[in-house]
Design a protein around this motif. Sequence first.
Motif, PDB file in Angstrom:
ATOM      1  N   GLY A 116       0.790  -1.224   0.000  1.00 24.79           N
ATOM      2  CA  GLY A 116       0.000   0.000   0.000  1.00 24.79           C
ATOM      3  C   GLY A 116       0.820   1.270   0.000  1.00 24.79           C
ATOM      4  N   THR A 117       0.106   2.376   0.148  1.00 24.51           N
ATOM      5  CA  THR A 117       0.741   3.668   0.406  1.00 24.51           C
ATOM      6  C   THR A 117       0.154   4.176   1.722  1.00 24.51           C
ATOM      7  OG1 THR A 117      -0.942   4.741  -0.943  1.00 24.51           O
ATOM      8  CG2 THR A 117       1.177   4.307  -1.997  1.00 24.51           C
ATOM      9  N   THR A 118       0.902   5.068   2.361  1.00 21.43           N
ATOM     10  CA  THR A 118       0.499   5.454   3.714  1.00 21.43           C
ATOM     11  C   THR A 118       0.960   6.848   4.088  1.00 21.43           C
ATOM     12  OG1 THR A 118       0.477   4.629   5.993  1.00 21.43           O
ATOM     13  CG2 THR A 118       2.581   4.523   4.847  1.00 21.43           C
ATOM     14  N   GLY A 119       0.309   7.395   5.101  1.00 21.32           N
ATOM     15  CA  GLY A 119       0.743   8.657   5.689  1.00 21.32           C
ATOM     16  C   GLY A 119       1.334   8.371   7.059  1.00 21.32           C
ATOM     17  N   ALA A 120       2.594   8.769   7.259  1.00 22.28           N
ATOM     18  CA  ALA A 120       3.246   8.514   8.551  1.00 22.28           C
ATOM     19  C   ALA A 120       2.704   9.461   9.612  1.00 22.28           C
ATOM     20  CB  ALA A 120       4.751   8.692   8.412  1.00 22.28           C
ATOM     21  N   SER A 158     -12.012   6.270   5.531  1.00 22.13           N
ATOM     22  CA  SER A 158     -12.132   7.660   5.083  1.00 22.13           C
ATOM     23  C   SER A 158     -10.751   8.301   4.976  1.00 22.13           C
ATOM     24  CB  SER A 158     -12.998   8.425   6.092  1.00 22.13           C
ATOM     25  OG  SER A 158     -12.759   9.796   6.036  1.00 22.13           O
ATOM     26  N   PHE A 159     -10.409   8.802   3.780  1.00 28.34           N
ATOM     27  CA  PHE A 159      -9.096   9.433   3.569  1.00 28.34           C
ATOM     28  C   PHE A 159      -9.061  10.840   4.180  1.00 28.34           C
ATOM     29  CE2 PHE A 159      -6.183  12.084   1.056  1.00 28.34           C
ATOM     30  CZ  PHE A 159      -5.032  11.316   1.058  1.00 28.34           C
ATOM     31  N   TYR A 160     -10.163  11.562   4.092  1.00 27.54           N
ATOM     32  CA  TYR A 160     -10.175  12.959   4.547  1.00 27.54           C
ATOM     33  C   TYR A 160     -10.578  13.061   6.021  1.00 27.54           C
ATOM     34  CZ  TYR A 160      -9.199  14.307  -0.220  1.00 27.54           C
ATOM     35  OH  TYR A 160      -8.579  14.450  -1.428  1.00 27.54           O
ATOM     36  N   ASN A 192       1.324   4.963  11.512  1.00 29.28           N
ATOM     37  CA  ASN A 192       0.896   5.399  10.163  1.00 29.28           C
ATOM     38  C   ASN A 192      -0.597   5.197   9.958  1.00 29.28           C
ATOM     39  OD1 ASN A 192       1.433   2.500  10.071  1.00 29.28           O
ATOM     40  ND2 ASN A 192       1.126   2.638   7.877  1.00 29.28           N
ATOM     41  N   PHE A 193      -1.125   5.911   8.959  1.00 28.64           N
ATOM     42  CA  PHE A 193      -2.538   5.842   8.584  1.00 28.64           C
ATOM     43  C   PHE A 193      -2.641   5.280   7.177  1.00 28.64           C
ATOM     44  CE2 PHE A 193      -5.480   8.893  11.042  1.00 28.64           C
ATOM     45  CZ  PHE A 193      -6.474   7.937  11.161  1.00 28.64           C
ATOM     46  N   GLU A 194      -3.492   4.299   6.980  1.00 29.28           N
ATOM     47  CA  GLU A 194      -3.842   3.862   5.628  1.00 29.28           C
ATOM     48  C   GLU A 194      -5.290   3.376   5.658  1.00 29.28           C
ATOM     49  OE1 GLU A 194      -4.434   0.547   6.655  1.00 29.28           O
ATOM     50  OE2 GLU A 194      -3.346  -0.317   4.965  1.00 29.28           O
TER      51      GLU A 194
END
Length: 289
Positions: free
Chosen positions: A102-106, A170-172, A202-204
């Motif tokens: 995946g891709t993620t936000g740290a 939810s991404f936002y 992290n968030f995914e």
Amino acid sequence: MKRLKSASLPEDEYGRQYHILLKPGDVPRYVLLPGDPGRVALIARYWDEYREVAKHREYITYVGKYRGVEIAATSTGIGGPAAAIAIEELLRVGVDTFIRVGTTGALQEYIGLGDVVISTAAVRYDGTSKTYVDVEYPAVADLEVTLALIEAAEELGVKYHVGITASSDSFYVGQGRTGFRNYLPEKWAGIDKKLQAINVINFEMESATLFTLANIYGVRAGTVSAVIANRVTNEFIPNIGVDEAIKVANEGARILSEWDSIKEKNGVKGLSMKIIKEYIMRRAGGHEI
Ligand code: URA
């Protein structure tokens, strides 16, 4: 597809599944799960050989061989609901090992863009897993898959971090980003900081669903994600690190298959230090280390 068996069993007479269009025998036991359909071809670029076997909506599947190991990649689309469909149907055609790429936000400052995160568990902020089982049930990654991903990252020299992930449908708003016209319910305002404070890294959007279903059904699942955003430093570079995550996932599947064959030779089902020692000895050319 023509008429399916029934409304409650949406597959054709050959067991071909309604969404993913795969039937038993079409895919091997090891399947990589990117969210993005476009990433399937990027994954297969590293294989010895590959072919597309099915394509329907967000679900694209390639099968092939990676360093001699039979492997497949199926895109799941974004979020728990779409991922659960892919997982349910892949299970029905015989898959027992899932590696999400995946891709993620740290959520921690020390995690750089382009690094990869290997998840040990996922906070269940998705909705899908809650339709399967109460929230008290943990969404944990499989130990074997997680160790294989760590071994792959080390072997490849990819900078990795291991820890707890949070998954949201939810991404936002669900990840604490303001919605349209700055809409942000109190529950989700600052969720990134709250998770950071309790050492979630992290968030995914898919691992909680994947890990919950995998544990319920007694199969193996793990996740490696490319860090494309950092919520502390507020940076975002789309696609950075995706190639590294792909390499780790492909190599992780190969390592798992090697461990599986050593387990089979020893007549055991689970990974143990004995199996890992034999793997290390094999790598060292059969010599004691
Ligand atoms: N994917 C997510 O779900 N969140 C991010 O911040 C980046 C990628």
